[in-house]
Write an enzyme that holds these catalytic residues in place. Sequence first.
Site, mmCIF file in Angstrom:
data_model
loop_
_atom_site.group_PDB
_atom_site.id
_atom_site.type_symbol
_atom_site.label_atom_id
_atom_site.label_comp_id
_atom_site.label_asym_id
_atom_site.label_seq_id
_atom_site.Cartn_x
_atom_site.Cartn_y
_atom_site.Cartn_z
ATOM 1 N N HIS A 50 76.446 16.970 -7.422
ATOM 2 C CA HIS A 50 75.001 17.004 -8.345
ATOM 3 C C HIS A 50 74.058 17.605 -7.625
ATOM 4 C CE1 HIS A 50 71.809 16.251 -10.967
ATOM 5 N NE2 HIS A 50 71.650 15.220 -10.433
ATOM 6 N N CYS A 69 73.523 12.568 -15.206
ATOM 7 C CA CYS A 69 73.900 13.796 -14.178
ATOM 8 C C CYS A 69 75.102 13.561 -13.854
ATOM 9 C CB CYS A 69 73.152 13.646 -12.982
ATOM 10 S SG CYS A 69 71.570 13.236 -13.369
ATOM 11 N N ASN A 85 66.902 20.126 -10.103
ATOM 12 C CA ASN A 85 67.908 19.267 -10.654
ATOM 13 C C ASN A 85 67.868 19.226 -12.168
ATOM 14 O OD1 ASN A 85 69.263 17.107 -11.772
ATOM 15 N ND2 ASN A 85 68.354 15.284 -10.294
HETATM 16 O O1 UT7 Z 1 69.828 13.219 -10.794
HETATM 17 C C1 UT7 Z 1 69.547 11.903 -10.090
HETATM 18 C C2 UT7 Z 1 68.175 11.772 -10.012
HETATM 19 N N1 UT7 Z 1 67.307 11.607 -8.855
HETATM 20 C C3 UT7 Z 1 67.557 11.751 -7.266
HETATM 21 O O2 UT7 Z 1 68.661 12.094 -7.001
HETATM 22 C C4 UT7 Z 1 66.548 11.452 -6.555
HETATM 23 C C5 UT7 Z 1 66.665 10.728 -5.187
HETATM 24 N N2 UT7 Z 1 65.669 10.655 -4.479
HETATM 25 C C6 UT7 Z 1 64.932 11.659 -3.734
HETATM 26 O O3 UT7 Z 1 65.109 12.854 -3.968
HETATM 27 C C7 UT7 Z 1 63.522 11.102 -3.165
HETATM 28 O O4 UT7 Z 1 63.668 9.945 -3.144
HETATM 29 C C8 UT7 Z 1 62.292 11.835 -3.729
HETATM 30 C C9 UT7 Z 1 62.355 13.423 -3.380
HETATM 31 C C10 UT7 Z 1 62.148 11.548 -5.174
HETATM 32 C C11 UT7 Z 1 61.027 11.263 -2.769
HETATM 33 O O5 UT7 Z 1 61.236 11.576 -1.441
HETATM 34 P P1 UT7 Z 1 61.104 10.345 -0.411
HETATM 35 O O6 UT7 Z 1 61.356 10.871 1.004
HETATM 36 O O7 UT7 Z 1 61.788 9.293 -0.793
HETATM 37 O O8 UT7 Z 1 59.602 10.065 -0.537
HETATM 38 P P2 UT7 Z 1 58.781 8.676 -1.089
HETATM 39 O O9 UT7 Z 1 59.185 8.236 -2.394
HETATM 40 O O10 UT7 Z 1 59.281 7.700 0.067
HETATM 41 O O11 UT7 Z 1 57.438 9.039 -0.749
HETATM 42 C C12 UT7 Z 1 56.896 9.401 0.633
HETATM 43 C C13 UT7 Z 1 55.405 9.524 0.308
HETATM 44 C C14 UT7 Z 1 54.641 8.542 -0.578
HETATM 45 O O12 UT7 Z 1 53.253 8.397 0.108
HETATM 46 P P3 UT7 Z 1 52.967 7.169 1.175
HETATM 47 O O13 UT7 Z 1 53.130 5.860 0.175
HETATM 48 O O14 UT7 Z 1 53.804 7.507 2.311
HETATM 49 O O15 UT7 Z 1 51.434 7.723 1.354
HETATM 50 C C15 UT7 Z 1 54.692 9.269 -2.058
HETATM 51 O O16 UT7 Z 1 53.570 8.636 -2.722
HETATM 52 O O17 UT7 Z 1 55.289 10.924 -0.469
HETATM 53 C C16 UT7 Z 1 54.462 10.702 -1.527
HETATM 54 N N3 UT7 Z 1 54.755 11.495 -2.590
HETATM 55 C C17 UT7 Z 1 54.511 12.611 -2.535
HETATM 56 N N4 UT7 Z 1 53.678 13.560 -1.904
HETATM 57 C C18 UT7 Z 1 53.698 14.773 -2.165
HETATM 58 C C19 UT7 Z 1 55.814 11.171 -3.452
HETATM 59 N N5 UT7 Z 1 55.996 12.275 -4.447
HETATM 60 C C20 UT7 Z 1 55.141 13.307 -3.752
HETATM 61 C C21 UT7 Z 1 55.105 14.723 -4.285
HETATM 62 N N6 UT7 Z 1 54.287 15.342 -3.317
HETATM 63 N N7 UT7 Z 1 55.414 15.325 -5.063
#
Ligand code: UT7
Length: 308
Positions: free
Chosen positions: A235, A111, A265
Amino acid sequence: MKGLEVLSTGYAKINHILDNQQLEKMVDTSDEWIVSRTGIKKRHISCKNSVDLAIEAAKEAIKNIDQSKIGLIVCATMTPANRMPSNACLIQAGLNLNEQDMMCFDISAACSGFVYAMTIVNSLLKTMDDRYALIIGSEQLSSIIDYQDRNTCILFGDGAGAMVVKNSQHAFYSYQNSAGNQEVLSAKNDPQDYFLKMKGQEVFKFAIKVIPESIDQVLNQAGLTLDDIDYVICHQANYRIIKHVYKKYRCPSDKFYMNLDEYGNTSAASIPLALATMNEKGLIKKGMKLILVGFGGGLTWGATLIEW
Ligand code: UT7
């Protein structure tokens, strides 16, 4: 000659949309979760590969310029159509630019690819008299996404953006960095482990650390403050990442351009796509100062401060 003058921009128009409601039917997720955690409402998905998307973007960018002056094509991508030849060589062929002195190559910096590419192009063009460069970010990320993995499939889309530049006296400051790491973000060549993998929270923490670091680096080099900058184009990964940054600087949100609600993204394509759509809307005017900030797999990160 210090920097680059941007002569034109272009981007690929992809009609097929994958919205959050469709994703609700594919994985255990919801529109509410995706919008509140990322800001993304839809992404564009193409059956064209990253060469064909790039050619579409490039054709728009070169349509009103003297094409015989192009001496350099650089394509930033992490989804190249082939291991060889490079996307850039195939773009050259697709644009019928074979009959002229030309250097063509790809950049693999995920990215951060477009920001890296601008710095390389700025250096190289200084050795190429008055030739122009065509810089493209192009990705068919849908080809490496597992549409059963809700951690990743909600984030990424396909896209391509292109820009033609020439040497100028315009301001140009750049900062790049990297830290070898394949634990938090990877997309391997292994057929058994092929899809993009990501530890979201770790990438999030990395992003909110390196974006201000990169912005500060180019501002310090230029002797400017954020007040002197018209737009910061990060980005487009997650609106919460960008919000964290503008809050840290106590800066109005509209200085930080966002189109991730529409495109998701698109990795190396996200910054040139943002620039091309902003340019199309007339948001960028001659003389404006912009900071472009990339971060992603590698890990790689960096920024360029340019004058339009
Ligand atoms: O180009 C560079 C690439 N990537 C990035 O910049 C990504 C950077 N990171 C992020 O944008 C965020 O970390 C995410 C959007 C990927 C995830 O958001 P988060 O607020 O960090 O969520 P999390 O991973 O802490 O997950 C929170 C909860 C979990 O459930 P529990 O354990 O609290 O029950 C996940 O299993 O949300 C759950 N979860 C989802 N729920 C519904 C994870 N993905 C999803 C989903 N839909 N798609």
